[in-house]
Design a protein around this motif. Structure first.
Motif, PDB file in Angstrom:
ATOM      1  N   GLN A  36       0.819  -1.212   0.000  1.00  0.00           N
ATOM      2  CA  GLN A  36       0.000   0.000   0.000  1.00  0.00           C
ATOM      3  C   GLN A  36       0.852   1.261   0.000  1.00  0.00           C
ATOM      4  O   GLN A  36       0.478   2.274  -0.595  1.00  0.00           O
ATOM      5  CB  GLN A  36      -0.964  -0.003   1.182  1.00  0.00           C
ATOM      6  CG  GLN A  36      -2.089  -0.985   0.986  1.00  0.00           C
ATOM      7  CD  GLN A  36      -3.167  -0.852   2.054  1.00  0.00           C
ATOM      8  OE1 GLN A  36      -3.266   0.159   2.729  1.00  0.00           O
ATOM      9  NE2 GLN A  36      -3.977  -1.884   2.186  1.00  0.00           N
ATOM     10  N   TRP A  40       0.412   4.278  -2.692  1.00  0.00           N
ATOM     11  CA  TRP A  40       0.258   5.692  -2.331  1.00  0.00           C
ATOM     12  C   TRP A  40       1.362   6.538  -2.954  1.00  0.00           C
ATOM     13  O   TRP A  40       1.127   7.676  -3.378  1.00  0.00           O
ATOM     14  CB  TRP A  40       0.216   5.876  -0.816  1.00  0.00           C
ATOM     15  CG  TRP A  40      -1.119   5.537  -0.237  1.00  0.00           C
ATOM     16  CD1 TRP A  40      -1.444   4.455   0.517  1.00  0.00           C
ATOM     17  CD2 TRP A  40      -2.324   6.289  -0.388  1.00  0.00           C
ATOM     18  NE1 TRP A  40      -2.774   4.492   0.835  1.00  0.00           N
ATOM     19  CE2 TRP A  40      -3.338   5.605   0.296  1.00  0.00           C
ATOM     20  CE3 TRP A  40      -2.645   7.475  -1.057  1.00  0.00           C
ATOM     21  CZ2 TRP A  40      -4.650   6.074   0.342  1.00  0.00           C
ATOM     22  CZ3 TRP A  40      -3.952   7.942  -1.004  1.00  0.00           C
ATOM     23  CH2 TRP A  40      -4.945   7.241  -0.309  1.00  0.00           C
ATOM     24  N   ARG A  43       0.291   7.127  -6.498  1.00  0.00           N
ATOM     25  CA  ARG A  43      -0.893   7.991  -6.607  1.00  0.00           C
ATOM     26  C   ARG A  43      -0.597   9.443  -6.260  1.00  0.00           C
ATOM     27  O   ARG A  43      -1.138  10.352  -6.880  1.00  0.00           O
ATOM     28  CB  ARG A  43      -1.993   7.473  -5.687  1.00  0.00           C
ATOM     29  CG  ARG A  43      -2.611   6.176  -6.179  1.00  0.00           C
ATOM     30  CD  ARG A  43      -3.546   5.578  -5.180  1.00  0.00           C
ATOM     31  NE  ARG A  43      -4.768   6.353  -5.051  1.00  0.00           N
ATOM     32  CZ  ARG A  43      -5.721   6.075  -4.169  1.00  0.00           C
ATOM     33  NH1 ARG A  43      -5.573   5.059  -3.335  1.00  0.00           N
ATOM     34  NH2 ARG A  43      -6.806   6.802  -4.103  1.00  0.00           N
ATOM     35  N   PHE A  49       4.245  12.662  -1.525  1.00  0.00           N
ATOM     36  CA  PHE A  49       4.515  11.460  -0.740  1.00  0.00           C
ATOM     37  C   PHE A  49       5.637  11.707   0.265  1.00  0.00           C
ATOM     38  O   PHE A  49       5.581  11.234   1.402  1.00  0.00           O
ATOM     39  CB  PHE A  49       4.853  10.274  -1.641  1.00  0.00           C
ATOM     40  CG  PHE A  49       4.962   8.993  -0.886  1.00  0.00           C
ATOM     41  CD1 PHE A  49       3.836   8.321  -0.457  1.00  0.00           C
ATOM     42  CD2 PHE A  49       6.203   8.466  -0.573  1.00  0.00           C
ATOM     43  CE1 PHE A  49       3.933   7.138   0.264  1.00  0.00           C
ATOM     44  CE2 PHE A  49       6.313   7.287   0.142  1.00  0.00           C
ATOM     45  CZ  PHE A  49       5.177   6.623   0.562  1.00  0.00           C
TER      46      PHE A  49
END
Length: 100
Positions: A36, A40, A43, A49
């Protein structure tokens, strides 16, 4: 042969570096977290980030401080219970309304 006390004094015992949770789901959850995290990263993009990672680093620092304090308190409490028999130093007076 060194004693545990000597190793503690010299900083040669690092429980945080060798503790691995024993719950069967730990490794599976760790893999899910890693997967995950990468999702992320893709994305959000690198810059956003990185900001999120800085936030998580702050959270980790706060959590680490709490875990350290809990470890120290538990160690002292255990030592008092088992070795010193001096519970007054760590167990608050119930009449003062102080939680443990």
């Amino acid at each position: 042969m060194k004693t545990i006390l000597e190793a503690l004094y010299r900083g040669q015992i690092n429980p945080d570096g060798v503790i691995v949770p024993s719950q069967p789901e730990y490794r599976s959850i760790s893999r899910q977290v890693a997967a995950q995290t990468e999702q992320w990263r893709e994305r959000l993009g690198e810059e956003v980030f990185r900001e999120l990672e800085e936030y998580f680093d702050l959270c980790d620092s706060a959590d680490s401080m709490h875990v350290e304090a809990a470890f120290l308190h538990g160690f002292r409490l255990g030592a008092n219970l088992e070795v010193m028999g001096n519970k007054e130093a760590l167990v608050p007076d119930a009449t003062l309304g102080m939680p443990l």
